[in-house]
Enzyme design. Structure first.
Site, PDB file in Angstrom:
ATOM      1  N   ALA A 179      -4.958  33.108  10.904  1.00 11.88           N
ATOM      2  CA  ALA A 179      -3.994  34.413  10.636  1.00 11.88           C
ATOM      3  C   ALA A 179      -4.761  35.385   9.845  1.00 11.88           C
ATOM      4  CB  ALA A 179      -2.662  33.911  10.233  1.00 11.88           C
ATOM      5  N   GLU A 187      -4.590  26.493  15.769  1.00 11.70           N
ATOM      6  CA  GLU A 187      -3.078  26.444  16.280  1.00 11.70           C
ATOM      7  C   GLU A 187      -3.157  27.107  17.713  1.00 11.70           C
ATOM      8  OE1 GLU A 187      -1.417  27.868  12.587  1.00 11.70           O
ATOM      9  OE2 GLU A 187      -0.160  26.225  12.866  1.00 11.70           O
TER      10      GLU A 187
HETATM   11  N1  T1G Z   1      -7.679  36.730   7.232  1.00 11.82           N
HETATM   12  C1  T1G Z   1      -8.503  37.939   6.844  1.00 11.82           C
HETATM   13  N2  T1G Z   1      -9.805  38.007   6.507  1.00 11.82           N
HETATM   14  C2  T1G Z   1     -10.612  37.177   6.487  1.00 11.82           C
HETATM   15  C3  T1G Z   1      -9.997  35.756   6.874  1.00 11.82           C
HETATM   16  C4  T1G Z   1      -8.631  35.716   7.397  1.00 11.82           C
HETATM   17  N3  T1G Z   1      -8.066  34.395   7.872  1.00 11.82           N
HETATM   18  N4  T1G Z   1     -10.895  34.807   6.667  1.00 11.82           N
HETATM   19  C5  T1G Z   1     -12.183  35.516   6.390  1.00 11.82           C
HETATM   20  N5  T1G Z   1     -11.662  36.915   6.070  1.00 11.82           N
HETATM   21  C6  T1G Z   1     -12.539  37.825   5.643  1.00 11.82           C
HETATM   22  C7  T1G Z   1     -13.215  37.586   4.361  1.00 11.82           C
HETATM   23  O1  T1G Z   1     -12.276  38.088   3.362  1.00 11.82           O
HETATM   24  C8  T1G Z   1     -14.322  38.610   4.030  1.00 11.82           C
HETATM   25  O2  T1G Z   1     -13.803  39.951   4.065  1.00 11.82           O
HETATM   26  C9  T1G Z   1     -14.923  38.219   5.695  1.00 11.82           C
HETATM   27  O3  T1G Z   1     -13.797  38.029   6.512  1.00 11.82           O
HETATM   28  C10 T1G Z   1     -15.976  37.108   5.629  1.00 11.82           C
HETATM   29  O4  T1G Z   1     -15.416  36.108   5.224  1.00 11.82           O
HETATM   30  C11 T1G Z   1      -0.311  30.902  10.818  1.00 11.82           C
HETATM   31  C12 T1G Z   1      -0.734  31.377   8.364  1.00 11.82           C
HETATM   32  C13 T1G Z   1     -13.622  31.859   7.751  1.00 11.82           C
HETATM   33  C14 T1G Z   1     -14.912  30.171   6.631  1.00 11.82           C
HETATM   34  O5  T1G Z   1      -7.770  30.192   5.612  1.00 11.82           O
HETATM   35  O6  T1G Z   1     -12.332  29.968   5.060  1.00 11.82           O
HETATM   36  O7  T1G Z   1      -3.777  30.656   9.669  1.00 11.82           O
HETATM   37  O8  T1G Z   1     -15.134  40.263   1.688  1.00 11.82           O
HETATM   38  O9  T1G Z   1     -17.005  35.991   3.235  1.00 11.82           O
HETATM   39  O10 T1G Z   1     -18.427  32.628   3.871  1.00 11.82           O
HETATM   40  O11 T1G Z   1      -0.684  28.756  10.340  1.00 11.82           O
HETATM   41  O12 T1G Z   1     -13.772  33.280   5.398  1.00 11.82           O
HETATM   42  O13 T1G Z   1     -16.410  40.692   4.078  1.00 11.82           O
HETATM   43  O14 T1G Z   1     -14.376  42.090   3.324  1.00 11.82           O
HETATM   44  O15 T1G Z   1     -15.366  34.180   3.434  1.00 11.82           O
HETATM   45  O16 T1G Z   1     -18.623  33.150   6.610  1.00 11.82           O
HETATM   46  C15 T1G Z   1      -6.101  30.245   7.793  1.00 11.82           C
HETATM   47  C16 T1G Z   1     -10.280  31.743   5.459  1.00 11.82           C
HETATM   48  C17 T1G Z   1      -5.321  31.281   7.246  1.00 11.82           C
HETATM   49  C18 T1G Z   1      -9.840  30.695   6.489  1.00 11.82           C
HETATM   50  C19 T1G Z   1     -15.801  32.250   6.891  1.00 11.82           C
HETATM   51  N6  T1G Z   1      -7.600  30.418   7.707  1.00 11.82           N
HETATM   52  N7  T1G Z   1     -11.417  31.954   5.841  1.00 11.82           N
HETATM   53  O17 T1G Z   1     -16.582  32.170   5.600  1.00 11.82           O
HETATM   54  O18 T1G Z   1     -17.395  34.615   5.278  1.00 11.82           O
HETATM   55  S1  T1G Z   1      -3.895  31.036   7.337  1.00 11.82           S
HETATM   56  C20 T1G Z   1      -8.404  30.314   6.312  1.00 11.82           C
HETATM   57  C21 T1G Z   1     -12.495  31.387   5.403  1.00 11.82           C
HETATM   58  C22 T1G Z   1      -3.073  30.797   8.874  1.00 11.82           C
HETATM   59  C23 T1G Z   1      -1.212  29.938  10.227  1.00 11.82           C
HETATM   60  C24 T1G Z   1      -1.752  30.185   8.978  1.00 11.82           C
HETATM   61  C25 T1G Z   1     -13.874  32.052   5.342  1.00 11.82           C
HETATM   62  C26 T1G Z   1     -14.719  31.653   6.868  1.00 11.82           C
HETATM   63  P1  T1G Z   1     -14.951  40.766   3.191  1.00 11.82           P
HETATM   64  P2  T1G Z   1     -16.349  35.200   4.248  1.00 11.82           P
HETATM   65  P3  T1G Z   1     -17.974  33.097   5.228  1.00 11.82           P
END
Ligand code: T1G
Length: 697
Positions: A63, A105
């Site tokens: 998300a 999901e």
């Molecule tokens: N939403 C928005 N921005 C995101 C994002 C996300 N989910 N994931 C990463 N970014 C942005 C991050 O802020 C950065 O921005 C850029 O992408 C690169 O990320 C309903 C509610 C995917 C493994 O928790 O673990 O789904 O700093 O520097 O090291 O059930 O990002 O460049 O402006 O980390 O290669 C669940 C979170 C959400 C994954 C990539 N998903 N992200 O790592 O790059 S909750 C997560 C990560 C959800 C549902 C629920 C990592 C990555 P900027 P990065 P990276």
């Protein structure tokens, strides 16, 4: 249809390609686009199947976290997943890179899943203070069983493709272009008449001992609530029809979305990334960084060498004598063998590191070509200045000269060289190949590209690097000294060290301050108190009871006795009965009548002392922003992540309430509890520490 979804046809297959860089987060536009594209595929003639793929480096990262805390916008993700699953067409997801949270999901809403061999899937919502909120707690257990689903959800870990296939999370693992292998798989499914296979129609998972599982997950969460809530959501998948289970999951999810823990963990997520984005470094190129010299092969030097080798850098480690050099090599080998045992390093890469990657020498001349040197020698200014004088003579022009000192004046060390612009502090935390925090200490004359090189080294080593100014203790240790003193004052006034430790572990710290002191070694604090004694302010309250224990040679875990008594081979210690006597003696000497403390007051005083000193550190520019303090405390001092850091905690409490408490405590001890000017200013202006973060970024 939005431009976030590219729709194309390959004969009887509709291909939906998600285009939302950098990681295909499921923003409202992406959700709308997917929904519209499914409608289109079902309306067009001749479409028998839908293939969903992601553009760029990830299938879907989840998300869109930037939408959290704002009013939810339709289409809601759980509805979209159920809509995809309910399609009369055969729906297949072709996954590469990461498929996390809502990304997985969406894939679970498909009928079949194919993945790249290096693809990883997971439900990391607990790391954001949440639980899967789009069917993950209902569909995953139907594929893997309740126990495995709970392990995956409560750990938030990433599952590699091979394991996901074993668990039935993906159906096929095939190397190749995700769209190409996806199309081939869809054609195979169509040609064999493979049926639609809605996961929600699979049997509900077998029950497990839900309450025992809930209790053990709650305990492991050390105060964090979302993992335990996930257990109840999975329980719902076993005890209710799918639709009811989805309703209950949504209710749990929306409750957690309102919690302070979700605010704290999202704060940590974004600021772990923001902390390395310093405006002053924009456009500043770091210097070359291929080979690193390290002076001193003790625990710290060997740890830094290990981290550098694991990052693929060449390392030349200098020790004074061959015997010490050999011991250093053994230490590094031991560290790397640990990585081999944990499956983080192959034997072949281990051999390469220990042969060609690492050179251990007793001759400074070996350093003449290195790009950066970091010293990790004895914490004495004279010794450091002598080392830097030698480095200045030997190292090539442009070589970065770094000190790992934890509190000495980096300006004074730089003055021992002819090139102060090349000198910087790189304060690692022990063990240096494990702890993620790196304080990049910028001295008065440090050149901007040397600062950029410090951050580049931190990134290469997988650290969370924080910019710090020069003062005694920089950011972390300076603040630690103050909140540790607040704990000492509470002992003098009647709270036991053991009650304080328990109150703070209940608050979420991994360890309380007194257990930490035993771990670090009481001799370190003892030496610091002696170093600072000549400069003490007469109003300072410095307990001496623990010095009595040090004088008897008891330094904590390393001698088997400190605040706690440690038995060989047993984890943890038991409260040392001598402490109460020593404290009572000092209270009598000081004429103190001890009083009771509640756990709540202990935490409040401890946290107010931490926030007050942190506000001074930010106000003086030692830390650039409040978020820099938060990341320092999270990654170097075991601060509970679900609070987001002390400054986020203070914002959540209300800065006016924190200041009021500090002013009340100041009535007992005006010297220790002097309110930070920045805190008073923010309260007067009705602003928060987060407002400062936004203004500074
Ligand atoms: N939403 C928005 N921005 C995101 C994002 C996300 N989910 N994931 C990463 N970014 C942005 C991050 O802020 C950065 O921005 C850029 O992408 C690169 O990320 C309903 C509610 C995917 C493994 O928790 O673990 O789904 O700093 O520097 O090291 O059930 O990002 O460049 O402006 O980390 O290669 C669940 C979170 C959400 C994954 C990539 N998903 N992200 O790592 O790059 S909750 C997560 C990560 C959800 C549902 C629920 C990592 C990555 P900027 P990065 P990276």
């Amino acid at each position: 249809m939005t431009d976030k979804i590219e729709y194309s046809r390959q004969d009887d297959i509709a291909v939906l390609r998600i285009r939302n860089p950098p990681v295909n987060a499921l923003s409202q536009a992406v959700r709308q686009g997917l929904s519209d594209a499914m409608d289109r595929a079902e309306a067009e003639d001749g479409v028998k199947a839908v293939l969903i793929v992601g553009e760029g480096r990830a299938f879907i990262a989840g998300a869109d976290i930037t939408e959290f805390g704002k009013p939810p916008q339709e289409p809601f993700l759980p509805d979209l997943c159920t809509r995809i699953e309910g399609s009369p067409l055969l729906v297949v997801a072709s996954m590469h890179g990461v498929s996390l949270g809502g990304g997985l999901e969406v894939a679970l809403g498909a009928h079949y899943r194919i993945a790249q061999p290096d693809a990883r899937v997971g439900l990391p919502e607990v790391h954001l203070g949440l639980i899967p909120g789009a069917g993950g707690t209902q569909r995953l257990p139907r594929l893997t069983g309740a126990e495995k689903a709970i392990e995956i959800i409560t750990s938030g870990r990433q599952v590699k493709a091979a394991e996901a296939e074993e668990l039935g999370l993906v159906d096929r693992v095939t190397e190749g272009d995700p769209e190409a292998v996806g199309l081939a798989y869809v054609r195979e499914l169509l040609s064999t008449g493979a049926p639609r296979r809605p996961v929600s129609e699979l049997p509900a998972p077998e029950p497990i001992d839900w309450d025992a599982t809930y209790d053990s997950v709650l305990k492991k969460g050390r105060g964090q609530i979302s993992p335990a809530t996930a257990v109840r959501a999975v329980q719902d998948s076993a005890e209710h029809p799918f639709a009811e289970g989805m309703k209950r999951e949504r209710a749990h999810f929306m409750d957690l979305m309102q919690t302070d823990q979700r605010k704290g963990m999202i704060h940590a997520f974004f600021n772990e990334r923001a902390v390395g984005n310093l405006p002053e470094l924009k456009g500043v190129e770091p210097r070359a960084l291929q080979s690193v010299g390290i002076i001193g092969g003790g625990t710290m030097g060997a740890g830094i060498a290990t981290a550098a080798l694991l990052a693929g850098l060449n390392v030349i480690l200098i020790e004074m004598k061959q015997e010490a050099a050999d011991a250093a090599r053994e230490r590094i080998a031991g560290n790397l063998q640990g990585a081999v045992k944990r499956g983080k390093l192959s034997e072949s890469r281990y051999e390469a590191m220990m042969t060609t990657g690492l050179e251990v020498s007793v001759n400074y001349d070996s350093l003449r070509d290195v790009d950066l040197v970091v010293e990790a020698v004895f914490e004495d200014m004279g010794v450091k200045r002598e080392v830097f004088g030698r480095l200045d003579a030997v190292c090539k022009p442009g070589c970065v000269l770094a000190t790992n000192t934890s509190y000495l004046d980096v300006n004074e060390i730089a003055a021992a060289t002819s090139r102060p612009e090349d000198v910087i502090g790189l304060h690692f935390f022990s063990p240096a190949h494990v702890m993620k925090l790196l304080e990049v200490v910028v001295a008065d004359k440090t050149a901007p590209d040397v600062v950029a090189t410090g951050f580049a080294l931190g990134k290469a080593l997988g650290k969370v690097s924080v910019r710090a100014g020069v003062c005694d203790g920089f950011i972390g240790n300076r603040i630690l000294a103050v909140y540790r003193t607040a704990a000492d004052h509470m002992v003098l006034d009647g709270a036991s060290p053991f009650q304080i430790d328990k109150a703070l572990t209940d608050f979420g710290f991994a360890m309380g301050p007194f257990a930490v002191a035993d771990l670090a070694g009481l001799d370190i604090g003892w030496a610091t108190r002696k170093r600072k004694a000549p400069h003490r302010h007469p109003e300072e309250r410095v307990p001496t009871y623990i010095d009595r224990l040090c004088e008897q040679g008891h330094f904590g875990q390393k001698t088997g006795e400190g605040y706690y008594v440690y038995e060989k081979g047993k984890r943890g210690g038991t409260p040392n009965p001598k402490i109460a006597e020593l404290v009572a003696e000092e209270q009598a000497e000081r004429g103190i009548t001890p009083r009771d403390f509640t756990d709540e007051e202990i935490v409040r005083r401890y946290m107010c002392a931490m926030v007050n000193e942190a506000a001074k550190v930010v106000g003086e520019g030692i830390a650039r922003r409040p978020l820099d303090v938060d990341m320092t405390l999270l990654f170097g001092y075991g601060f509970p992540r679900f609070w987001g850091g002390p400054m986020k905690w203070a914002d959540i409490q209300g800065l006016d309430n924190v200041l009021a408490d500090i002013e009340r405590y100041a009535q007992e001890d005006a010297w220790f509890w002097q309110p930070a000017p920045l805190l008073k200013k923010l309260v007067a202006e009705g602003r928060t520490f987060d407002d400062l973060n936004k203004a500074a970024s």
